[in-house]
Design a protein around this motif. Structure first.
Motif, PDB file in Angstrom:
ATOM      1  N   HIS A   1      11.082 -10.072   2.010  1.00 28.98           N
ATOM      2  CA  HIS A   1      10.524  -9.886   0.660  1.00 28.98           C
ATOM      3  C   HIS A   1       9.796  -8.545   0.536  1.00 28.98           C
ATOM      4  CE1 HIS A   1      11.648 -13.983  -0.217  1.00 28.98           C
ATOM      5  NE2 HIS A   1      11.031 -14.357   0.888  1.00 28.98           N
ATOM      6  N   GLN A   2      10.372  -7.519   1.122  1.00 33.07           N
ATOM      7  CA  GLN A   2       9.857  -6.143   1.098  1.00 33.07           C
ATOM      8  C   GLN A   2       8.465  -6.016   1.714  1.00 33.07           C
ATOM      9  OE1 GLN A   2      10.264  -4.641  -2.907  1.00 33.07           O
ATOM     10  NE2 GLN A   2      12.401  -4.181  -2.555  1.00 33.07           N
ATOM     11  N   ARG A   3       8.194  -6.786   2.763  1.00 34.80           N
ATOM     12  CA  ARG A   3       6.903  -6.704   3.450  1.00 34.80           C
ATOM     13  C   ARG A   3       7.040  -6.235   4.887  1.00 34.80           C
ATOM     14  NH1 ARG A   3       2.493  -8.395   1.097  1.00 34.80           N
ATOM     15  NH2 ARG A   3       2.576  -9.642  -0.775  1.00 34.80           N
ATOM     16  N   GLU A   4       8.279  -6.042   5.363  1.00 39.41           N
ATOM     17  CA  GLU A   4       8.504  -5.612   6.742  1.00 39.41           C
ATOM     18  C   GLU A   4       9.679  -4.642   6.768  1.00 39.41           C
ATOM     19  OE1 GLU A   4      10.015  -7.555  10.950  1.00 39.41           O
ATOM     20  OE2 GLU A   4       9.187  -8.866   9.402  1.00 39.41           O
ATOM     21  N   LEU A   5       9.473  -3.491   7.410  1.00 36.93           N
ATOM     22  CA  LEU A   5      10.556  -2.518   7.513  1.00 36.93           C
ATOM     23  C   LEU A   5      11.658  -3.025   8.434  1.00 36.93           C
ATOM     24  CD1 LEU A   5       8.602   0.864   7.791  1.00 36.93           C
ATOM     25  CD2 LEU A   5       9.870   0.000   5.820  1.00 36.93           C
ATOM     26  N   ALA A   6      12.860  -2.629   8.141  1.00 36.96           N
ATOM     27  CA  ALA A   6      14.005  -2.978   8.990  1.00 36.96           C
ATOM     28  C   ALA A   6      13.936  -2.221  10.313  1.00 36.96           C
ATOM     29  CB  ALA A   6      15.302  -2.657   8.254  1.00 36.96           C
ATOM     30  N   HIS A   7      14.760  -2.623  11.265  1.00 34.48           N
ATOM     31  CA  HIS A   7      14.858  -1.955  12.559  1.00 34.48           C
ATOM     32  C   HIS A   7      15.160  -0.472  12.350  1.00 34.48           C
ATOM     33  CE1 HIS A   7      15.975  -1.214  16.711  1.00 34.48           C
ATOM     34  NE2 HIS A   7      17.050  -0.621  16.252  1.00 34.48           N
ATOM     35  N   ILE A   8      14.477   0.379  13.090  1.00 33.51           N
ATOM     36  CA  ILE A   8      14.708   1.825  12.992  1.00 33.51           C
ATOM     37  C   ILE A   8      15.495   2.257  14.208  1.00 33.51           C
ATOM     38  CG2 ILE A   8      13.597   4.081  12.870  1.00 33.51           C
ATOM     39  CD1 ILE A   8      11.133   2.547  11.679  1.00 33.51           C
ATOM     40  N   GLU A   9      16.702   2.758  13.981  1.00 35.07           N
ATOM     41  CA  GLU A   9      17.593   3.138  15.060  1.00 35.07           C
ATOM     42  C   GLU A   9      16.946   4.139  16.014  1.00 35.07           C
ATOM     43  OE1 GLU A   9      21.282   4.517  13.459  1.00 35.07           O
ATOM     44  OE2 GLU A   9      21.543   2.720  12.248  1.00 35.07           O
ATOM     45  N   GLY A  10      17.171   3.942  17.315  1.00 37.88           N
ATOM     46  CA  GLY A  10      16.666   4.862  18.324  1.00 37.88           C
ATOM     47  C   GLY A  10      15.225   4.629  18.733  1.00 37.88           C
ATOM     48  N   THR A  11      14.574   3.599  18.195  1.00 39.08           N
ATOM     49  CA  THR A  11      13.173   3.365  18.542  1.00 39.08           C
ATOM     50  C   THR A  11      12.967   2.163  19.440  1.00 39.08           C
ATOM     51  OG1 THR A  11      12.763   1.933  16.632  1.00 39.08           O
ATOM     52  CG2 THR A  11      12.397   4.307  16.336  1.00 39.08           C
ATOM     53  N   GLY A  12      13.940   1.267  19.492  1.00 40.96           N
ATOM     54  CA  GLY A  12      13.783   0.045  20.270  1.00 40.96           C
ATOM     55  C   GLY A  12      12.860  -0.954  19.593  1.00 40.96           C
ATOM     56  N   VAL A  13      12.534  -0.693  18.356  1.00 40.10           N
ATOM     57  CA  VAL A  13      11.628  -1.584  17.602  1.00 40.10           C
ATOM     58  C   VAL A  13      12.374  -2.226  16.465  1.00 40.10           C
ATOM     59  CG1 VAL A  13       9.490  -1.734  16.313  1.00 40.10           C
ATOM     60  CG2 VAL A  13       9.701  -0.089  18.145  1.00 40.10           C
TER      61      VAL A  13
ATOM     62  N   CYS B   1       0.846  -1.181   0.000  1.00 43.19           N
ATOM     63  CA  CYS B   1       0.000   0.000   0.000  1.00 43.19           C
ATOM     64  C   CYS B   1       0.884   1.235   0.000  1.00 43.19           C
ATOM     65  CB  CYS B   1      -0.883  -0.018   1.248  1.00 43.19           C
ATOM     66  SG  CYS B   1      -1.964   1.390   1.374  1.00 43.19           S
ATOM     67  N   CYS B   2       0.627   2.134  -0.897  1.00 40.32           N
ATOM     68  CA  CYS B   2       1.403   3.363  -0.980  1.00 40.32           C
ATOM     69  C   CYS B   2       0.492   4.521  -0.591  1.00 40.32           C
ATOM     70  CB  CYS B   2       1.917   3.557  -2.406  1.00 40.32           C
ATOM     71  SG  CYS B   2       2.832   5.090  -2.632  1.00 40.32           S
ATOM     72  N   LEU B   3       0.884   5.283   0.405  1.00 35.90           N
ATOM     73  CA  LEU B   3       0.110   6.446   0.834  1.00 35.90           C
ATOM     74  C   LEU B   3       0.852   7.705   0.411  1.00 35.90           C
ATOM     75  CD1 LEU B   3      -0.751   5.206   4.413  1.00 35.90           C
ATOM     76  CD2 LEU B   3      -2.224   5.158   2.409  1.00 35.90           C
ATOM     77  N   ALA B   4       0.118   8.696  -0.052  1.00 36.89           N
ATOM     78  CA  ALA B   4       0.721   9.945  -0.508  1.00 36.89           C
ATOM     79  C   ALA B   4       0.064  11.114   0.206  1.00 36.89           C
ATOM     80  CB  ALA B   4       0.551  10.093  -2.014  1.00 36.89           C
ATOM     81  N   GLU B   5       0.838  12.152   0.511  1.00 37.73           N
ATOM     82  CA  GLU B   5       0.266  13.325   1.167  1.00 37.73           C
ATOM     83  C   GLU B   5      -0.414  14.258   0.174  1.00 37.73           C
ATOM     84  OE1 GLU B   5       3.308  16.275   2.553  1.00 37.73           O
ATOM     85  OE2 GLU B   5       4.652  14.645   2.014  1.00 37.73           O
TER      86      GLU B   5
END
Length: 98
Positions: free
Chosen positions: A86-98, A6-10
């Motif tokens: 397979h491009q369905r999950e974002l990688a770890h985001i630094e500084g978020t603990g997620v 899903c692509c969301l645009a502002e």
């Protein structure tokens, strides 16, 4: 633009670039002819002939993934997607603990 998802645009103009044109209330049209039937058949509003559909969504973003190549973040060149996802999950985001 970068694979399945899903692509969301502002900006609605940007979202419109990814829509397909529908030209008539033809039951053989596309994957969802029931949408045309629901919106136009038996209604006072006639099908105008050329339509583009989008979903209007109100969303809250935690972290925007800005990219130019669909693989790495613009500001850090780190991988956007988790390995093996397979491009369905974002990688770890630094500084978020997620």
């Amino acid at each position: 633009p970068f694979g399945t998802g899903c692509c969301l645009a502002e900006d609605v103009g940007k979202a419109n670039q990814y829509t397909g044109l529908t030209e008539s209330l033809d039951k053989s049209f596309g994957d969802h002819p029931e949408l045309h039937e629901l919106l136009f058949q038996g209604r006072a509003v006639a099908h105008p002939g050329h339509l583009h559909y989008i979903f209007l969504c109100r969303v809250i973003l935690g972290h925007a993934a800005r990219t130019k190549n669909g693989k790495t973040f613009v500001d850090s060149s780190r991988e956007i997607f988790a390995a093996g996802s397979h491009q369905r999950e974002l990688a770890h985001i630094e500084g978020t603990g997620v």
